[in-house]
Design a protein around this motif. Structure first.
Motif, mmCIF file in Angstrom:
data_model
loop_
_atom_site.group_PDB
_atom_site.id
_atom_site.type_symbol
_atom_site.label_atom_id
_atom_site.label_comp_id
_atom_site.label_asym_id
_atom_site.label_seq_id
_atom_site.Cartn_x
_atom_site.Cartn_y
_atom_site.Cartn_z
ATOM 1 N N ALA A 1 0.836 -1.210 0.000
ATOM 2 C CA ALA A 1 0.000 0.000 0.000
ATOM 3 C C ALA A 1 0.864 1.251 0.000
ATOM 4 O O ALA A 1 0.548 2.247 -0.671
ATOM 5 C CB ALA A 1 -0.937 -0.002 1.207
ATOM 6 N N LYS B 1 3.818 1.452 -1.323
ATOM 7 C CA LYS B 1 4.339 1.556 -2.691
ATOM 8 C C LYS B 1 3.295 2.201 -3.605
ATOM 9 O O LYS B 1 3.620 3.059 -4.441
ATOM 10 C CB LYS B 1 4.702 0.172 -3.226
ATOM 11 C CG LYS B 1 5.867 -0.511 -2.533
ATOM 12 C CD LYS B 1 6.064 -1.908 -3.126
ATOM 13 C CE LYS B 1 7.146 -2.684 -2.409
ATOM 14 N NZ LYS B 1 7.260 -4.070 -2.931
ATOM 15 N N LEU B 2 2.043 1.761 -3.458
ATOM 16 C CA LEU B 2 0.973 2.293 -4.303
ATOM 17 C C LEU B 2 0.793 3.791 -4.058
ATOM 18 O O LEU B 2 0.601 4.569 -5.003
ATOM 19 C CB LEU B 2 -0.333 1.551 -4.010
ATOM 20 C CG LEU B 2 -1.515 1.893 -4.919
ATOM 21 C CD1 LEU B 2 -1.228 1.454 -6.350
ATOM 22 C CD2 LEU B 2 -2.788 1.234 -4.407
ATOM 23 N N TYR B 3 0.867 4.204 -2.800
ATOM 24 C CA TYR B 3 0.756 5.634 -2.481
ATOM 25 C C TYR B 3 1.876 6.419 -3.162
ATOM 26 O O TYR B 3 1.643 7.487 -3.742
ATOM 27 C CB TYR B 3 0.804 5.838 -0.969
ATOM 28 C CG TYR B 3 0.866 7.294 -0.566
ATOM 29 C CD1 TYR B 3 -0.285 8.078 -0.527
ATOM 30 C CD2 TYR B 3 2.082 7.897 -0.251
ATOM 31 C CE1 TYR B 3 -0.233 9.415 -0.184
ATOM 32 C CE2 TYR B 3 2.146 9.228 0.105
ATOM 33 C CZ TYR B 3 0.981 9.986 0.130
ATOM 34 O OH TYR B 3 1.042 11.320 0.469
ATOM 35 N N THR C 1 1.141 6.588 -7.032
ATOM 36 C CA THR C 1 -0.027 7.358 -7.497
ATOM 37 C C THR C 1 -0.096 8.751 -6.907
ATOM 38 O O THR C 1 -0.726 9.638 -7.482
ATOM 39 C CB THR C 1 -1.327 6.621 -7.140
ATOM 40 O OG1 THR C 1 -1.453 6.537 -5.706
ATOM 41 C CG2 THR C 1 -1.353 5.232 -7.749
ATOM 42 N N THR D 1 -4.489 6.803 0.050
ATOM 43 C CA THR D 1 -4.532 5.347 -0.068
ATOM 44 C C THR D 1 -5.063 4.747 1.233
ATOM 45 O O THR D 1 -4.600 5.110 2.318
ATOM 46 C CB THR D 1 -3.132 4.781 -0.373
ATOM 47 O OG1 THR D 1 -2.632 5.398 -1.578
ATOM 48 C CG2 THR D 1 -3.167 3.278 -0.559
ATOM 49 N N ILE E 1 -8.082 4.053 -3.578
ATOM 50 C CA ILE E 1 -7.268 5.251 -3.801
ATOM 51 C C ILE E 1 -8.173 6.391 -4.282
ATOM 52 O O ILE E 1 -9.159 6.176 -4.974
ATOM 53 C CB ILE E 1 -6.137 4.994 -4.815
ATOM 54 C CG1 ILE E 1 -6.681 4.498 -6.158
ATOM 55 C CG2 ILE E 1 -5.125 4.023 -4.253
ATOM 56 C CD1 ILE E 1 -5.607 4.338 -7.236
ATOM 57 N N PHE F 1 -3.752 3.912 -13.476
ATOM 58 C CA PHE F 1 -3.867 3.663 -12.037
ATOM 59 C C PHE F 1 -4.786 2.474 -11.760
ATOM 60 O O PHE F 1 -4.548 1.702 -10.825
ATOM 61 C CB PHE F 1 -4.377 4.912 -11.322
ATOM 62 C CG PHE F 1 -3.343 6.003 -11.177
ATOM 63 C CD1 PHE F 1 -2.027 5.772 -11.513
ATOM 64 C CD2 PHE F 1 -3.691 7.259 -10.705
ATOM 65 C CE1 PHE F 1 -1.071 6.771 -11.388
ATOM 66 C CE2 PHE F 1 -2.753 8.257 -10.568
ATOM 67 C CZ PHE F 1 -1.427 8.009 -10.908
ATOM 68 N N LEU G 1 -2.760 -0.539 -12.404
ATOM 69 C CA LEU G 1 -1.819 -0.715 -11.306
ATOM 70 C C LEU G 1 -2.518 -1.309 -10.085
ATOM 71 O O LEU G 1 -2.002 -2.222 -9.425
ATOM 72 C CB LEU G 1 -1.195 0.640 -10.952
ATOM 73 C CG LEU G 1 -0.107 0.662 -9.877
ATOM 74 C CD1 LEU G 1 1.085 -0.184 -10.311
ATOM 75 C CD2 LEU G 1 0.331 2.094 -9.603
ATOM 76 N N LEU G 2 -3.715 -0.815 -9.802
ATOM 77 C CA LEU G 2 -4.490 -1.337 -8.686
ATOM 78 C C LEU G 2 -4.861 -2.799 -8.924
ATOM 79 O O LEU G 2 -4.827 -3.631 -8.006
ATOM 80 C CB LEU G 2 -5.756 -0.484 -8.498
ATOM 81 C CG LEU G 2 -6.557 -0.659 -7.202
ATOM 82 C CD1 LEU G 2 -5.710 -0.309 -5.994
ATOM 83 C CD2 LEU G 2 -7.796 0.228 -7.228
ATOM 84 N N PHE H 1 -2.247 -5.215 -7.891
ATOM 85 C CA PHE H 1 -1.763 -4.908 -6.540
ATOM 86 C C PHE H 1 -1.023 -6.090 -5.910
ATOM 87 O O PHE H 1 -0.037 -5.901 -5.194
ATOM 88 C CB PHE H 1 -2.939 -4.497 -5.656
ATOM 89 C CG PHE H 1 -2.552 -4.137 -4.249
ATOM 90 C CD1 PHE H 1 -1.909 -2.951 -3.971
ATOM 91 C CD2 PHE H 1 -2.810 -5.011 -3.192
ATOM 92 C CE1 PHE H 1 -1.541 -2.611 -2.677
ATOM 93 C CE2 PHE H 1 -2.439 -4.691 -1.906
ATOM 94 C CZ PHE H 1 -1.813 -3.486 -1.639
ATOM 95 N N LEU I 1 2.626 -6.258 -6.059
ATOM 96 C CA LEU I 1 3.389 -5.418 -5.138
ATOM 97 C C LEU I 1 3.634 -6.117 -3.798
ATOM 98 O O LEU I 1 4.424 -5.641 -2.985
ATOM 99 C CB LEU I 1 2.642 -4.099 -4.890
ATOM 100 C CG LEU I 1 2.433 -3.196 -6.107
ATOM 101 C CD1 LEU I 1 1.587 -1.993 -5.734
ATOM 102 C CD2 LEU I 1 3.767 -2.746 -6.679
#
Length: 410
Positions: A22, A24-26, A29, A33, A102, A147, A150-151, A154, A157
């Motif tokens: 999470a 990494k995702l933040y 993007t 998150t 997100i 995005f 990417l989600l 997930f 990740l």
């Protein structure tokens, strides 16, 4: 204001991996998150922006609503609320079910004034809305789809962090001398000089002397050693200097009895711009802009010369200048009889309460005429006049020009 939260006293290896993913995702993007467990409890929350309290999605209500509506796992859900704030969500299962969301973000630049009319926002709410919307990312369809993809990936990740092989240069350079270039007494002198310059800078802003304040700020920057703490990170050094300046300018405004709400708005604006500006040139420009903004608000809103009662009335008028004045409400607020309050206000300010409110309205109208391409009728309504013809007459009486003439001249 940015918020960061990780919930849970105990955390297993799988859950720790989810939180790492999470984060990494933040970072990828740059959007708020959230990770929720199967019970709808937040185990991770990282917010770049916070929804204002008058909007329906505040306190993560949009996030919780989307969580409740997601019925299938491994499927992307898109949610657009009534204010056109957009979110993306995904539920997935490891040993338990988790949901990651997100947002918010925008698909188009919003019409603040249409929202103001639709939801009948007060003046202070309009300013908070403007700050909030300016902080949100406006994303193209292609970027939204990126995005979403990417989600959708997930779980990739969640994989183990990669191992790095470090390659050192062939020729080792001589070690840099890490000794302190100053002796103790020299460091003390520098610190004393820095605080003395800071005191003078605060005083210059309190007096509205922008030129002197900018000169002192340049001198003060030379005495900071952030470059030692952040070698090879010039952007971080300049950001830290901007944060220091923002703090000093807040102090100057507070010392000058500027209403707290105005200080907060200016400070929040620059906190955000400092954090999310990635170009040195823009940060250097922010230095002068911050000094100008704080000096102007000090000169136009300093209240120290007024009694506590009159200060309370002025702060009220600043917040609600676009509303009808209720003198009974003002007298209750200040524990003063309406007649006595009116006399005292006129005695200290030279204006009636209504006259002071009118000055605030006209000043805001001038700002909108200079900075926004809006119809005169719209500006009249935004500053509190239902009749645009009456607004035009008042504006010309106060400034010597009609709103249209003023706009053309400025």
């Amino acid at each position: 204001m940015k918020r960061f939260l990780i919930e849970g006293d105990t955390m297993d290896y799988k859950q720790a991996n989810i939180l790492t993913a999470a984060m990494k995702l933040y970072n990828l993007t740059n959007l708020n998150t959230y990770v929720l467990d199967q019970n709808g409890d937040f185990i991770y929350l990282n917010e770049k922006v916070t929804t204002p309290p008058f909007m329906p999605g505040t306190d993560e209500r949009d996030t919780l609503y989307l969580f409740q509506e997601i019925s299938k796992t491994n499927k992307i859900y898109s949610y657009l609320n009534e204010w056109n704030l957009h979110y993306l969500g995904l539920s997935f299962e490891t040993e338990e079910k988790y949901t990651i969301i997100i947002g918010p973000f925008l698909e188009a630049t919003p019409d603040i004034y249409a929202l103001t009319r639709k939801y009948k926002l007060l003046n202070n709410e309009i300013e908070d809305l403007r700050i909030f919307l300016n902080q949100l990312d406006v994303l193209s369809i292609d970027k939204i789809n990126t995005f979403a993809s990417l989600l959708n990936q997930f779980e990739l990740l969640l994989q183990k962090e990669p191992d790095f092989e470090i390659i050192n240069p062939r020729n080792n350079k001589n070690e840099m001398d890490t000794k302190n270039p100053y002796n103790v007494s020299e460091e003390e002198d520098v610190i004393k000089m820095r605080y003395k310059i800071e005191e003078k800078l605060i005083h210059a802003v309190e007096a509205g002397d922008k030129r002197k304040a900018k000169e002192l700020h340049i001198s003060n920057n030379m005495l900071f050693s952030f470059s030692d703490r952040f070698p090879n990170q010039p952007l971080r050094r300049v950001k830290n200097l901007a944060i220091v300046l923002n703090t000093l300018l807040r102090t100057a405004a507070r010392n000058s009895k500027v209403p707290a709400i105005l200080i907060h708005r200016i400070s929040e604006k620059y906190v955000y711009e400092i954090e999310y500006t990635s170009q040195l040139a823009k940060l250097y420009h922010l230095y002068d802009e911050m000094i100008d903004s704080y000096s102007d608000v000090v000169m136009s809103n300093a209240l120290r010369k007024y009694s506590k009662v009159v200060q309370q009335v002025i702060e009220y008028l600043i917040n609600f200048y676009d509303q009808q004045i209720d003198k009974e409400e003002l007298s209750t607020l200040t524990f003063t009889h309406p007649s006595h309050l009116s006399r005292k206000f006129k005695q200290e300010t030279g204006l009636t309460i209504t006259g002071y409110q009118q000055t605030l309205r006209i000043n805001q109208a001038k700002y909108l005429l200079r900075s926004e391409n809006l119809p005169i009728e719209e500006i009249a309504w935004l500053v509190g006049y239902d009749d645009s013809s009456y607004f035009t007459r008042v504006f010309k009486k106060e400034t010597g020009s009609t709103p249209t003439q003023y706009r053309e001249e400025n």
